[in-house]
Design an enzyme around this catalytic site. Structure first.
Site, PDB file in Angstrom:
ATOM      1  NE  ARG A 241      -0.280  -9.361  -4.027  1.00  0.00           N
ATOM      2  CZ  ARG A 241      -0.224  -8.819  -2.818  1.00  0.00           C
ATOM      3  NH1 ARG A 241      -0.120  -9.587  -1.742  1.00  0.00           N
ATOM      4  NH2 ARG A 241      -0.273  -7.521  -2.672  1.00  0.00           N
ATOM      5  CD  GLU A 385      -2.526  -1.825   7.722  1.00  0.00           C
ATOM      6  OE1 GLU A 385      -3.223  -1.206   6.882  1.00  0.00           O
ATOM      7  OE2 GLU A 385      -1.707  -2.701   7.413  1.00  0.00           O
TER       8      GLU A 385
END
Ligand code: ADP
Length: 399
Positions: A241, A385
């Site tokens: 990206r 996470e």
């Protein structure tokens, strides 16, 4: 006190089983290639032998059934029956402005997640499929959703709004949301513990740099600003990206190259970043290797990547009017000695004194990579996470 954590993607389903009494992982695994031929289930019981099963798994419903089978299997299983599972916690990427914290799944909550499909068309629908599949297969087990955006909902208007017509925010909620919130939340808390200082007194920049990458300015324990925006495309240069670019590049490129909007979108998301500049790879390991072998494009990609990261750390230090600590996490942040070094050595003016030897040490524990007297401390904190999802889920069902 077992919690099942799930992370459903469009063709994958990752899971972990936690015993919350001591926060240990009993088993973890993943189903890949859901909906394709030869789907694979990989199951790893902690301390046991890895199990690989290839079969036809056409949807998330079947995937959840397979996971239940393997978890309760007489040989590879880790629990006698699913009754041992107290609740299921799901990772959901986009919670919009509706969800400022994790929450129990209700009809109302599901409706709201569906309403947010627009904002995360690639991510929220599979998460919803995971929730529905659990509902079908385990109708009596409570479910909790944990959002990637929730932690960043503390941002004030001056950092979350874009300087574009206000009507776009009012009508469509176009604003900065930020992502990787669970990770920024987890590592900032761990860093404060390691520093031995209250989180509420600290100015920190957390850098979650993996395939996707984002920085957050954590002021007194809350996100003040973060680099990803309406979508996970904004901010740092990433594997594939672009991160920040002049938005005028979009119409200009469409015009010059006769590309459609979706082609430009795909260019910026999948064919930019490290991959585009190096022409070699989106993987930082390969970039560093090529750079050390003398490849000029790899060096340029590395220099651009680390420059942009430094620029954000500097900007956030200015935004918070100070800086106590910088935290590195995720694939690149936890492992790349070269990236951390290039970033830290060029931020000495801020009071960062890198300890070159400490920077080389590999460990699963949070650790300092700066010298003892460094005015700004830099830490490497492995993210987790799943543990945070398990904790939130446990807290909500206990209450
Ligand atoms: P995701 O963003 O998909 O969760 P991770 O946080 O696991 O991914 O990060 C994956 C990336 O971490 C890989 O693409 C690779 O670029 C990088 N990485 C992993 N190990 C190293 C290493 N030893 N040195 C440099 N980069 C690494």
């Amino acid at each position: 006190m077992m919690i099942l954590v799930m992370n459903a993607g469009s063709s994958s389903l990752k899971y972990q089983v936690y015993n919350m009494l001591n926060e240990t992982v009993l088993a973890q695994g993943r189903v890949e290639r859901i909906g394709m031929d030869a789907s694979i289930l990989t199951h790893e019981p902690t301390g046991g032998t890895e199990v690989n099963q290839v079969s036809e798994i056409l949807d998330h419903n079947t995937a959840v059934r397979k996971v239940i089978d393997v978890l309760t299997h007489p040989e590879h299983g880790v629990i006698p029956s699913m009754d041992a599972i107290q609740a299921v916690g799901h990772r959901v990427v986009h919670g919009g402005e509706s969800f400022k914290a994790s929450t129990l799944v209700t009809e109302e909550v599901k409706k709201e997640i569906r309403r947010l499909f627009d904002l995360a068309p690639l991510h929220n629908p599979p998460a919803m499929m995971g929730i529905t599949a659990v509902e079908i297969n385990l109708p009596n087990i409570p479910q909790v959703v944990v959002f990637d955006t929730a932690f960043h909902q503390s941002m004030p208007q001056e950092t979350f709004l874009y300087p574009i017509p206000m009507v776009l925010y009012r009508r469509h909620k176009i604003r900065r949301y930020g992502f990787h919130g669970t990770s920024h939340d987890y590592v900032s808390k761990q860093a404060a513990k390691t520093l031995g200082r209250p989180l509420e007194s600290l100015k920190m920049v957390t850098c979650h740099i993996g395939n996707g990458a984002s920085c957050a300015a954590i002021l007194n324990g809350k996100t003040y600003d973060t680099s990803m925006g309406l979508t996970p495309l904004e901010g740092l240069m990433m594997g594939t990206r672009s991160g920040d670019i002049d938005p005028a590049i979009v119409p200009f490129t469409m015009n010059k190259e006769e590309l459609s909007l979706s082609e430009v979108n795909s260019m910026l998301n999948k064919h930019s970043g490290l991959q585009a500049i190096s022409g070699i790879s989106s993987d930082m390991r390969e970039i560093v290797e090529a750079m050390e072998g003398g490849d000029k494009q790899a060096k340029l990609a590395f220099d651009m990547y680390t420059y942009r990261l430094r620029k954000y750390i500097g900007a956030y230090a200015a935004g918070m009017n100070g800086l106590d600590a910088v935290v590195f996490t995720a694939g690149v942040g936890e492992n790349s000695v070269a990236v951390r070094r290039a970033v830290c050595e060029q931020l000495s003016f801020l009071g960062i004194e890198l300890d070159v030897e400490r920077n080389q040490i590999r460990s699963k524990e949070p650790r300092f990579i700066t010298k003892d007297g460094s005015r700004v401390q830099v830490l490497v904190v492995p993210t987790n996470e799943e543990l945070l999802i398990a904790r939130d889920t446990y807290q909500l069902v206990k209450a």
